[in-house]
Enzyme design. Structure first.
Site, PDB file in Angstrom:
ATOM      1  N   ASP A 161      78.080  18.859 -55.470  1.00 43.22           N
ATOM      2  CA  ASP A 161      78.333  19.732 -54.554  1.00 43.22           C
ATOM      3  C   ASP A 161      78.685  19.298 -53.389  1.00 43.22           C
ATOM      4  O   ASP A 161      77.981  18.383 -52.624  1.00 43.22           O
ATOM      5  CB  ASP A 161      76.960  20.736 -54.477  1.00 43.22           C
ATOM      6  CG  ASP A 161      77.169  21.741 -53.360  1.00 43.22           C
ATOM      7  OD1 ASP A 161      78.441  21.813 -52.789  1.00 43.22           O
ATOM      8  OD2 ASP A 161      76.343  22.243 -53.039  1.00 43.22           O
ATOM      9  N   ASP A 364      85.885  23.140 -50.808  1.00 44.14           N
ATOM     10  CA  ASP A 364      84.451  23.173 -51.460  1.00 44.14           C
ATOM     11  C   ASP A 364      84.388  23.078 -52.679  1.00 44.14           C
ATOM     12  O   ASP A 364      85.099  23.914 -53.588  1.00 44.14           O
ATOM     13  CB  ASP A 364      83.968  24.499 -50.854  1.00 44.14           C
ATOM     14  CG  ASP A 364      82.417  24.405 -51.223  1.00 44.14           C
ATOM     15  OD1 ASP A 364      81.855  23.542 -51.320  1.00 44.14           O
ATOM     16  OD2 ASP A 364      81.872  25.611 -51.444  1.00 44.14           O
TER      17      ASP A 364
END
Ligand SMILES: *[C@@H]1O[C@H](CO)[C@@H](O)[C@H](O)[C@H]1NC(C)=O
Ligand SMILES: *[C@@H]1O[C@H](CO)[C@@H](O)[C@H](O)[C@H]1NC(C)=O
Ligand SMILES: *[C@@H]1O[C@H](CO)[C@@H](O)[C@H](O)[C@H]1NC(C)=O
Ligand SMILES: *[C@@H]1O[C@H](CO)[C@@H](O)[C@H](O)[C@H]1NC(C)=O
Length: 487
Positions: A161, A364
């Protein structure tokens, strides 16, 4: 026409380039006449065999990989390449994925908004639905890598992440609670290299400042991360040996040894944090990799990608297009990019530059559907619809996707080409797999972008749009690169 590669497993297109261009032009004759004011360049569209975009029931691992540096295989959590997948192939619940995606987007904005005001209580409108949180919601958490932790090292599958800083995994004895995970839960007492961190250490103090969680037990430092979806992990802040590959081993790696972990989706053992914080793996491995990492997200859940650390060796890949990596004034942990415009079929959409400049855009790995400011989204959607008039538009889901087509009677479909234009003039053409989201097989194929409902919300370049290209983060060099060519 990047994105349609005869050699790629995800496309069954046997077309030669010349045939492909010819076919595109042919298909274009109808589409392009719709917009008389604009001449379409050759091969401006993507023609795709739709069935090739669906995950197969068996895994076809990528044969490319990235052999340059420390490279971990990336699998889609729900696909057949993942050992985490449920024994029975349960249909992916896209409603749930989209809901989780919105929660992640809300939590990203909540963090940024909170910092903007310097006061958590000021985020009135959001606070009612989303109290201030300390970490970015896990979202749909689709992409997983396996690392080794401890001595002897134990394999752990972690969601990677770019929006998280602290790596954590569930730990025995699960003093609070642990959710079910596939691999055995990490047992610190079985690792000879595990150490707790003292409460008075500068590392503990720094972590406590970052997480705003200020507790120790005896002299042992604790951490807590509360995510935007009310999941959380609390445990011992610790160090142990991290093994990425046999040649890439890091002693004294800081991580969270989670003793009470709730609300997470069953399966993975935790999160691998790649953001720009002192405790992320990127900063902790700076000596060896100098803040360089890259990944390729597999085009379908039945293929694989990679997460690599360290800059490419030797001659740099000419196919990589680099653009400036920016730092949000509001939150320096996220990776900012300077999006300035969008082209559809080679034509620049009419979007004032100011639309993108504030509050900016981040890239992201954990957001599924890209988010755009309202003005930009509307322009993109209208241009996409104008290029797709030969296909039947069908209602979208209750969530935020509003441009969906029933393509079940078409063997191939021709999408318009979409390019992102950055402030430094660099253009990035999206892969054909990065334009639409298959919500309900071929019956609801939706434009994979959504509109921010609040003008203050950040724009997000999400993971659907990043599929099947290498995304290179040269953090030390202040740039992020994109290379077509797939995983
Ligand atoms: C999918 O998820 C939604 C929201 O979490 C839930 O309401 C729905 O029942 C789920 N559908 C199926 C078929 O499991
Ligand atoms: C780490 O701290 C916990 C909590 O104080 C304790 O139970 C555990 O034994 C410690 N582990 C080591 C290796 O010191
Ligand atoms: C940690 O710091 C506090 C306050 O400065 C002090 O009272 C305590 O003795 C210290 N503990 C250790 C183990 O050094
Ligand atoms: C997770 O696993 C537990 C225990 O096996 C089960 O009760 C629960 O329903 C699972 N949750 C999800 C979301 O699959």
């Amino acid at each position: 026409m990047a994105g349609v590669r005869p050699g790629s497993s995800s496309f069954s297109s046997p077309l030669s380039m010349r045939n492909f261009i010819g076919l595109s032009l042919l298909l274009c004759l109808t589409l392009c006449s719709l917009d008389k004011g604009f001449a379409l360049a050759e091969a401006d569209t993507h023609t795709v065999d739709l069935r090739s975009l669906f995950p197969a029931t068996t895994c076809s691992p990528s044969t490319k990989g990235n052999k340059r540096k420390a490279s971990l295989e990336v699998v889609h959590k729900h696909g057949p390449c993942s050992h985490l997948a449920q024994h029975k192939a349960t249909a992916t619940n896209h409603t749930q994925i989209l809901e989780q995606d919105q929660v992640r987007v809300n939590s990203i904005n909540s963090q940024i908004f909170k910092k903007l005001n310097g006061n958590e209580d000021l985020s009135q409108s959001k606070a009612t639905t989303l109290p201030a949180r300390w970490a970015t919601s896990q979202g749909a958490s689709n992409y997983v890598v396996t690392v080794g932790l401890g001595t002897p090292n134990k394999p752990l599958s972690l969601v990677f992440d770019t929006g998280s800083y602290l790596t954590w995994t569930q730990c025995q004895p699960c003093a609070g609670s642990c959710y079910p995970q596939k691999e055995p839960i990490f047992d610190p007492s079985a690792s000879t290299s595990y150490t707790n961190i003292s409460c008075n250490s500068t590392d503990c103090i720094q972590l406590r400042t970052t997480t705003k969680f200020n507790r120790c037990v005896a002299d042992t430092c604790l951490y807590a991360l509360e995510y935007g979806d009310s999941s959380y992990t609390i445990g011992l802040f610790a160090t142990d040996k991290l093994t990425l590959t046999p040649n890439d081993v890091f002693d004294g790696f800081f991580f969270g040894c989670g003793q009470k972990n709730e609300g997470f989706i069953n399966g993975t053992a935790g999160i691998l944090g790649l953001s720009r914080n002192k405790f992320s793996i990127i900063e902790q491995t700076i000596q060896k990799y100098n803040r360089f990492f890259s990944y390729c997200l597999p085009p379908t859940a039945s293929s694989t990608g990679y997460l690599s650390f360290g800059a490419p060796d030797g001659a740099s890949n000419a196919a990589v297009k680099y653009t400036r990596l920016t730092t949000l004034s509001l939150s320096s942990d996220f990776y900012g990019i300077d999006v300035a415009g969008i082209n559809v079929n080679g034509k620049k959409l009419s979007i004032p530059a100011s639309v993108f400049s504030s509050p900016g855009t981040i890239i992201d790995s954990g957001t599924v559907i890209s988010r755009l400011p309202s003005t930009a989204y509307t322009a993109l959607r209208d241009a996409f619809r104008a290029a797709m008039t030969s296909y039947p538009l069908v209602p979208g889901p209750d969530e935020f996707l509003d441009t969906c087509y029933d393509l079940s009677s078409y063997p191939t479909v021709t999408y318009p080409k979409i390019e992102f234009v950055f402030g430094d003039g660099v253009t990035l053409e999206l892969d054909a797999t990065g334009i639409v989201y298959f919500l309900n097989g071929l019956k609801q194929v939706c434009l994979a972008f959504a509109e921010n409902d609040d003008a203050n919300d950040i724009a997000i370049f999400g993971n659907t749009q990043q599929k099947n290209m290498e995304v290179l983060y040269d953090v030390a060099g202040g740039r992020v690169g994109f290379a077509p060519g797939g995983c």
